[in-house]
Write a protein that holds these residues in place. Structure first.
Motif, PDB file in Angstrom:
ATOM      1  N   ARG A   1       3.355  20.593  22.908  1.00 35.18           N
ATOM      2  CA  ARG A   1       1.925  20.798  23.130  1.00 35.18           C
ATOM      3  C   ARG A   1       1.547  22.257  22.872  1.00 35.18           C
ATOM      4  NH1 ARG A   1      -1.901  18.682  22.003  1.00 35.18           N
ATOM      5  NH2 ARG A   1      -3.281  19.292  23.697  1.00 35.18           N
ATOM      6  N   ILE A   2       2.410  23.165  23.262  1.00 32.74           N
ATOM      7  CA  ILE A   2       2.143  24.582  22.994  1.00 32.74           C
ATOM      8  C   ILE A   2       2.108  24.823  21.483  1.00 32.74           C
ATOM      9  CG2 ILE A   2       3.094  26.914  23.189  1.00 32.74           C
ATOM     10  CD1 ILE A   2       4.176  26.071  25.949  1.00 32.74           C
ATOM     11  N   LEU A   3       3.034  24.183  20.763  1.00 32.70           N
ATOM     12  CA  LEU A   3       3.060  24.315  19.313  1.00 32.70           C
ATOM     13  C   LEU A   3       1.778  23.749  18.698  1.00 32.70           C
ATOM     14  CD1 LEU A   3       4.774  25.214  16.888  1.00 32.70           C
ATOM     15  CD2 LEU A   3       5.738  22.906  16.817  1.00 32.70           C
ATOM     16  N   GLU A   4       1.317  22.598  19.199  1.00 35.38           N
ATOM     17  CA  GLU A   4       0.074  22.012  18.697  1.00 35.38           C
ATOM     18  C   GLU A   4      -1.109  22.944  18.902  1.00 35.38           C
ATOM     19  OE1 GLU A   4      -0.327  17.345  18.487  1.00 35.38           O
ATOM     20  OE2 GLU A   4      -0.030  17.981  20.570  1.00 35.38           O
ATOM     21  N   LYS A   5      -1.135  23.591  20.075  1.00 32.83           N
ATOM     22  CA  LYS A   5      -2.261  24.454  20.425  1.00 32.83           C
ATOM     23  C   LYS A   5      -2.250  25.779  19.665  1.00 32.83           C
ATOM     24  CE  LYS A   5      -4.520  22.032  23.516  1.00 32.83           C
ATOM     25  NZ  LYS A   5      -5.946  21.660  23.286  1.00 32.83           N
ATOM     26  N   THR A   6      -1.131  26.111  19.053  1.00 38.79           N
ATOM     27  CA  THR A   6      -1.045  27.361  18.305  1.00 38.79           C
ATOM     28  C   THR A   6      -0.952  27.142  16.796  1.00 38.79           C
ATOM     29  OG1 THR A   6       1.357  27.380  18.672  1.00 38.79           O
ATOM     30  CG2 THR A   6       0.007  28.650  20.199  1.00 38.79           C
ATOM     31  N   ALA A   7      -0.352  26.025  16.377  1.00 36.07           N
ATOM     32  CA  ALA A   7      -0.137  25.781  14.943  1.00 36.07           C
ATOM     33  C   ALA A   7      -0.566  24.377  14.537  1.00 36.07           C
ATOM     34  CB  ALA A   7       1.322  26.011  14.587  1.00 36.07           C
ATOM     35  N   GLY A   8      -1.548  23.820  15.237  1.00 39.76           N
ATOM     36  CA  GLY A   8      -2.052  22.493  14.897  1.00 39.76           C
ATOM     37  C   GLY A   8      -2.808  22.500  13.574  1.00 39.76           C
ATOM     38  N   TRP A   9      -2.916  21.338  12.998  1.00 41.22           N
ATOM     39  CA  TRP A   9      -3.558  21.148  11.684  1.00 41.22           C
ATOM     40  C   TRP A   9      -5.078  21.148  11.800  1.00 41.22           C
ATOM     41  CZ3 TRP A   9      -3.521  21.791   6.834  1.00 41.22           C
ATOM     42  CH2 TRP A   9      -3.933  20.864   5.868  1.00 41.22           C
ATOM     43  N   HIS A  10      -5.589  20.729  12.962  1.00 40.46           N
ATOM     44  CA  HIS A  10      -7.030  20.586  13.147  1.00 40.46           C
ATOM     45  C   HIS A  10      -7.614  21.784  13.886  1.00 40.46           C
ATOM     46  CE1 HIS A  10      -6.778  15.890  12.885  1.00 40.46           C
ATOM     47  NE2 HIS A  10      -6.419  16.490  11.768  1.00 40.46           N
ATOM     48  N   MET A  11      -8.563  22.449  13.266  1.00 42.00           N
ATOM     49  CA  MET A  11      -9.304  23.520  13.913  1.00 42.00           C
ATOM     50  C   MET A  11     -10.677  22.966  14.290  1.00 42.00           C
ATOM     51  SD  MET A  11     -10.321  27.326  12.515  1.00 42.00           S
ATOM     52  CE  MET A  11      -8.605  27.830  12.332  1.00 42.00           C
ATOM     53  N   CYS A  12     -10.898  22.791  15.573  1.00 41.07           N
ATOM     54  CA  CYS A  12     -12.121  22.166  16.084  1.00 41.07           C
ATOM     55  C   CYS A  12     -13.065  23.259  16.590  1.00 41.07           C
ATOM     56  CB  CYS A  12     -11.794  21.194  17.200  1.00 41.07           C
ATOM     57  SG  CYS A  12     -10.636  19.880  16.716  1.00 41.07           S
ATOM     58  N   ILE A  13     -14.271  23.280  16.046  1.00 39.06           N
ATOM     59  CA  ILE A  13     -15.209  24.377  16.310  1.00 39.06           C
ATOM     60  C   ILE A  13     -16.505  23.845  16.911  1.00 39.06           C
ATOM     61  CG2 ILE A  13     -16.548  26.230  15.235  1.00 39.06           C
ATOM     62  CD1 ILE A  13     -13.838  24.995  13.115  1.00 39.06           C
ATOM     63  N   ASN A  14     -16.951  24.500  17.965  1.00 41.31           N
ATOM     64  CA  ASN A  14     -18.279  24.281  18.523  1.00 41.31           C
ATOM     65  C   ASN A  14     -19.139  25.487  18.156  1.00 41.31           C
ATOM     66  OD1 ASN A  14     -16.448  22.595  20.114  1.00 41.31           O
ATOM     67  ND2 ASN A  14     -18.245  22.125  21.335  1.00 41.31           N
TER      68      ASN A  14
END
Length: 282
Positions: free
Chosen positions: A263-276
């Motif tokens: 989960r830490i890896l997902e939060k730092t190197a995930g494929w999806h950048m979600c922007i508000n």
């Protein structure tokens, strides 16, 4: 980003349309007969199983009684959930094949009265969709596939007021997937990175346009907006061959990784950048 602009300079909207018409996104997420309730239920179940961050990001229930403009609805998984939650949705897509499936889905689920479908080139959105203010403009995994994303952003401005919110997902340049593509398919040829990412960014190889963004470059893209939040998420941990057979077997290096570390890896190197984001205050 300059190399990507050069790389995709010769690509057209028609190239993009042809690609997504050949295989609408998530069209093979079910083996049930296409167009049946069972098919659509399985497509949704699989999508949100491997991408559970989508409902959290979209906040479907929050938009009850609100007007939502979805740019790039595909076959309509998120579209249906906005409508189920009570939103009035205008759903736009470039691909007529995708829209055909999405319209059938709305019919099967009894949601036709809550959704208006429009085929449109998002780079010239106001030529297709009457300009009015929406409470939410939503686009998940779409803007990075058009030759000129900055044109889409300029069009989005026209549909937003001071209280409107923009939610978009674009691909993260500094992600595990970009590194994986570079090593697996490029053998480390970083000078071909933009070409490689486009080719292997989706389930069907050969996507004509795929931009990736850093936190800085996405803020540059969103000119005229104030970014209020950026979240990075999603690493696909399963064997692709197994997944195609509807089996969920993690590749060995993710199978041995503790869940918290993953989960830490997902939060730092995930494929999806979600922007508000919201419009800049004048």
């Amino acid at each position: 980003m300059e190399s990507a602009l050069r790389q995709f300079a010769g690509k057209s909207i028609e190239d993009v349309r042809a690609y997504w018409n050949a295989r609408p996104c998530n069209i093979r997420h079910s083996t049930k007969p296409l167009g049946t309730r069972e098919y659509f239920d399985e497509v949704e179940s699989r999508k949100y199983f491997v991408e559970p961050h989508i409902p959290r990001f979209a906040e479907f229930e929050r938009w009850k009684g609100k007007k939502v403009l979805e740019i790039g609805c595909g076959i309509g998984t998120d579209t249906m959930n906005f409508a189920r939650a009570g939103a009035m949705v205008t759903a736009v897509d470039l691909s007529d094949e995708s829209l055909q499936v999405a319209r059938k889905r709305a019919e099967v689920l009894g949601l036709q009265s809550s959704i208006t479908f429009i085929q449109a080139n998002a780079e010239r959105l106001s030529e297709y969709v009457p300009v009015e203010t929406y409470d939410l403009v939503y686009s998940f995994g779409v803007i990075h596939h058009t030759p000129h994303p900055e044109n889409v952003i300029r069009e989005i401005h026209k549909y937003m007021g001071s209280q409107s919110e923009l939610k978009i997902m674009v691909y993260n340049r500094y992600s595990w997937k970009v590194l994986w593509i570079l090593l697996k398919y490029g053998k480390g040829a970083f000078w071909k990175l933009d070409e490689l990412v486009a080719k292997y960014s989706e389930a069907q190889t050969g996507c004509p346009v795929t931009y990736t963004y850093s936190r800085k470059s996405v803020k540059d893209l969103l000119h005229g907006f104030t970014v209020t939040r950026i979240i990075v998420d999603h690493i696909f941990p399963y064997s692709i061959q197994q997944y195609k057979q509807h089996k969920y077997k993690k590749v060995w290096y993710f199978a041995v990784l503790p869940k918290l570390v993953f989960r830490i890896l997902e939060k730092t190197a995930g494929w999806h950048m979600c922007i508000n984001a919201k419009l800049d205050k004048e």
